[in-house]
Write a protein that holds these residues in place. Sequence first.
Motif, PDB file in Angstrom:
ATOM      1  N   SER A  35       0.428  -1.428  -0.352  1.00 55.03           N
ATOM      2  CA  SER A  35       0.272   0.006  -0.257  1.00 55.03           C
ATOM      3  C   SER A  35       0.776   0.883   0.214  1.00 55.03           C
ATOM      4  N   SER A  36       2.242   1.262   0.543  1.00 54.81           N
ATOM      5  CA  SER A  36       3.403   2.555   0.412  1.00 54.81           C
ATOM      6  C   SER A  36       4.363   1.976   1.099  1.00 54.81           C
ATOM      7  N   VAL A  37       5.594   3.377   0.458  1.00 54.88           N
ATOM      8  CA  VAL A  37       6.832   2.937   1.260  1.00 54.88           C
ATOM      9  C   VAL A  37       6.410   4.057   1.967  1.00 54.88           C
ATOM     10  N   LYS A  38       6.838   3.226   3.154  1.00 52.47           N
ATOM     11  CA  LYS A  38       7.553   4.080   4.701  1.00 52.47           C
ATOM     12  C   LYS A  38       8.912   4.098   5.504  1.00 52.47           C
ATOM     13  N   THR A  39       9.010   5.172   5.556  1.00 54.30           N
ATOM     14  CA  THR A  39      10.778   5.908   5.933  1.00 54.30           C
ATOM     15  C   THR A  39      10.608   6.101   7.239  1.00 54.30           C
ATOM     16  N   ILE A  40      11.778   5.509   8.024  1.00 51.93           N
ATOM     17  CA  ILE A  40      11.310   6.472   9.407  1.00 51.93           C
ATOM     18  C   ILE A  40      12.592   6.654   9.668  1.00 51.93           C
ATOM     19  N   ALA A  41      13.096   7.358  10.459  1.00 49.21           N
ATOM     20  CA  ALA A  41      14.934   7.864  11.050  1.00 49.21           C
ATOM     21  C   ALA A  41      14.671   7.149  12.427  1.00 49.21           C
ATOM     22  N   VAL A  42      15.750   5.947  13.014  1.00 44.54           N
ATOM     23  CA  VAL A  42      15.618   6.353  14.065  1.00 44.54           C
ATOM     24  C   VAL A  42      17.716   6.159  14.505  1.00 44.54           C
ATOM     25  N   ASN A  43      17.354   7.294  15.794  1.00 46.07           N
ATOM     26  CA  ASN A  43      18.349   7.084  16.514  1.00 46.07           C
ATOM     27  C   ASN A  43      18.880   5.895  17.230  1.00 46.07           C
ATOM     28  N   LYS A  44      19.963   6.131  18.182  1.00 47.74           N
ATOM     29  CA  LYS A  44      20.977   4.835  18.447  1.00 47.74           C
ATOM     30  C   LYS A  44      19.972   4.330  19.714  1.00 47.74           C
ATOM     31  N   GLN A  45      19.009   4.749  19.694  1.00 46.57           N
ATOM     32  CA  GLN A  45      18.551   4.620  21.116  1.00 46.57           C
ATOM     33  C   GLN A  45      17.044   4.339  20.910  1.00 46.57           C
ATOM     34  N   GLY A  46      16.836   4.119  19.621  1.00 47.33           N
ATOM     35  CA  GLY A  46      15.541   3.405  18.763  1.00 47.33           C
ATOM     36  C   GLY A  46      14.858   4.345  18.948  1.00 47.33           C
ATOM     37  N   GLU A  47      14.815   5.782  19.508  1.00 48.89           N
ATOM     38  CA  GLU A  47      13.749   6.823  19.052  1.00 48.89           C
ATOM     39  C   GLU A  47      13.478   6.848  17.815  1.00 48.89           C
ATOM     40  N   VAL A  48      12.503   7.205  17.749  1.00 51.24           N
ATOM     41  CA  VAL A  48      12.021   7.588  16.053  1.00 51.24           C
ATOM     42  C   VAL A  48      12.485   9.331  16.291  1.00 51.24           C
ATOM     43  N   ILE A  49      12.386   9.956  14.771  1.00 52.41           N
ATOM     44  CA  ILE A  49      12.856  10.963  15.517  1.00 52.41           C
ATOM     45  C   ILE A  49      11.855  11.622  13.753  1.00 52.41           C
ATOM     46  N   THR A  50      11.861  10.798  13.070  1.00 53.62           N
ATOM     47  CA  THR A  50      10.619  11.117  11.800  1.00 53.62           C
ATOM     48  C   THR A  50      10.011  10.250  10.937  1.00 53.62           C
ATOM     49  N   ILE A  66      20.825   2.268   6.521  1.00 48.82           N
ATOM     50  CA  ILE A  66      19.782   2.122   5.461  1.00 48.82           C
ATOM     51  C   ILE A  66      19.539   0.956   5.710  1.00 48.82           C
ATOM     52  N   SER A  67      18.621   0.369   6.983  1.00 51.15           N
ATOM     53  CA  SER A  67      17.695  -1.196   6.330  1.00 51.15           C
ATOM     54  C   SER A  67      16.753  -0.862   5.557  1.00 51.15           C
ATOM     55  N   PHE A  68      16.643  -1.815   4.920  1.00 49.00           N
ATOM     56  CA  PHE A  68      15.764  -2.281   3.709  1.00 49.00           C
ATOM     57  C   PHE A  68      14.398  -3.637   3.707  1.00 49.00           C
ATOM     58  N   SER A  69      13.018  -3.209   3.167  1.00 44.71           N
ATOM     59  CA  SER A  69      12.515  -4.268   3.472  1.00 44.71           C
ATOM     60  C   SER A  69      11.345  -4.556   2.626  1.00 44.71           C
ATOM     61  N   GLY A  70      11.327  -5.214   2.077  1.00 43.46           N
ATOM     62  CA  GLY A  70       9.982  -5.811   0.924  1.00 43.46           C
ATOM     63  C   GLY A  70       9.456  -6.476   0.629  1.00 43.46           C
ATOM     64  N   GLN A  71       8.285  -6.379  -0.151  1.00 48.11           N
ATOM     65  CA  GLN A  71       7.427  -7.441  -0.060  1.00 48.11           C
ATOM     66  C   GLN A  71       8.169  -8.981  -0.340  1.00 48.11           C
ATOM     67  N   MET A  72       7.172  -9.271  -0.600  1.00 48.55           N
ATOM     68  CA  MET A  72       7.381 -10.743  -0.815  1.00 48.55           C
ATOM     69  C   MET A  72       6.310 -11.622  -1.284  1.00 48.55           C
ATOM     70  N   HIS A  73       7.189 -12.536  -1.840  1.00 47.83           N
ATOM     71  CA  HIS A  73       6.500 -13.639  -3.339  1.00 47.83           C
ATOM     72  C   HIS A  73       5.859 -12.575  -4.602  1.00 47.83           C
ATOM     73  N   GLY A  74       7.002 -11.541  -4.929  1.00 44.49           N
ATOM     74  CA  GLY A  74       6.294 -11.087  -5.850  1.00 44.49           C
ATOM     75  C   GLY A  74       7.255 -11.070  -6.639  1.00 44.49           C
ATOM     76  N   LEU A  75       6.534 -11.397  -8.489  1.00 41.63           N
ATOM     77  CA  LEU A  75       7.618 -11.533  -9.034  1.00 41.63           C
ATOM     78  C   LEU A  75       7.694  -9.914 -10.317  1.00 41.63           C
ATOM     79  N   VAL A  76       8.897  -9.509 -10.980  1.00 40.63           N
ATOM     80  CA  VAL A  76       9.433  -8.858 -10.842  1.00 40.63           C
ATOM     81  C   VAL A  76       9.618  -8.877 -12.575  1.00 40.63           C
ATOM     82  N   PRO A  77       9.382  -9.852 -13.506  1.00 42.40           N
ATOM     83  CA  PRO A  77      10.132 -10.234 -15.062  1.00 42.40           C
ATOM     84  C   PRO A  77      10.510  -9.701 -15.838  1.00 42.40           C
ATOM     85  N   LEU A  78      12.324 -10.168 -15.461  1.00 42.34           N
ATOM     86  CA  LEU A  78      13.152  -8.750 -16.760  1.00 42.34           C
ATOM     87  C   LEU A  78      13.725  -9.480 -18.183  1.00 42.34           C
TER      88      LEU A  78
END
Length: 100
Positions: A13-28, A76-88
């Motif tokens: 449904s969307s791409v979500k991006t979060i910034a977190v400091n070393k204490q685990g606090e969400v910056i934005t 940067i940490s990235f996670s994506g959808q499972m089970h998607g086929l991207v034909p190239l």
Amino acid sequence: MENVVLGIDLGTSSVKTIAVNKQGEVITTVSEPLELIQNFPGYNEQDPEAWFEATKKTITAITQDSAMQDKRIEGISFSGQMHGLVPLDKSRNLIRNAIL
């Protein structure tokens, strides 16, 4: 200057991006909606180029947020959808929408 890590989640449904400091606090956080293409009942596709554009938008928005003024992106940490086929093709060019 405080170091932060960006977490990027590519969902259906969307791409979500979060910034977190070393204490685990969400910056934005930022979210950019994605279109789900449903040409037939129970059949779902998405445009992988839209994933890329939405990801760029969220990263740009995060880095321009006033809460990030005195922050340095350390990782940067990235996670994506499972089970998607991207034909190239043989040249790794996109052939069609991703089948979810």
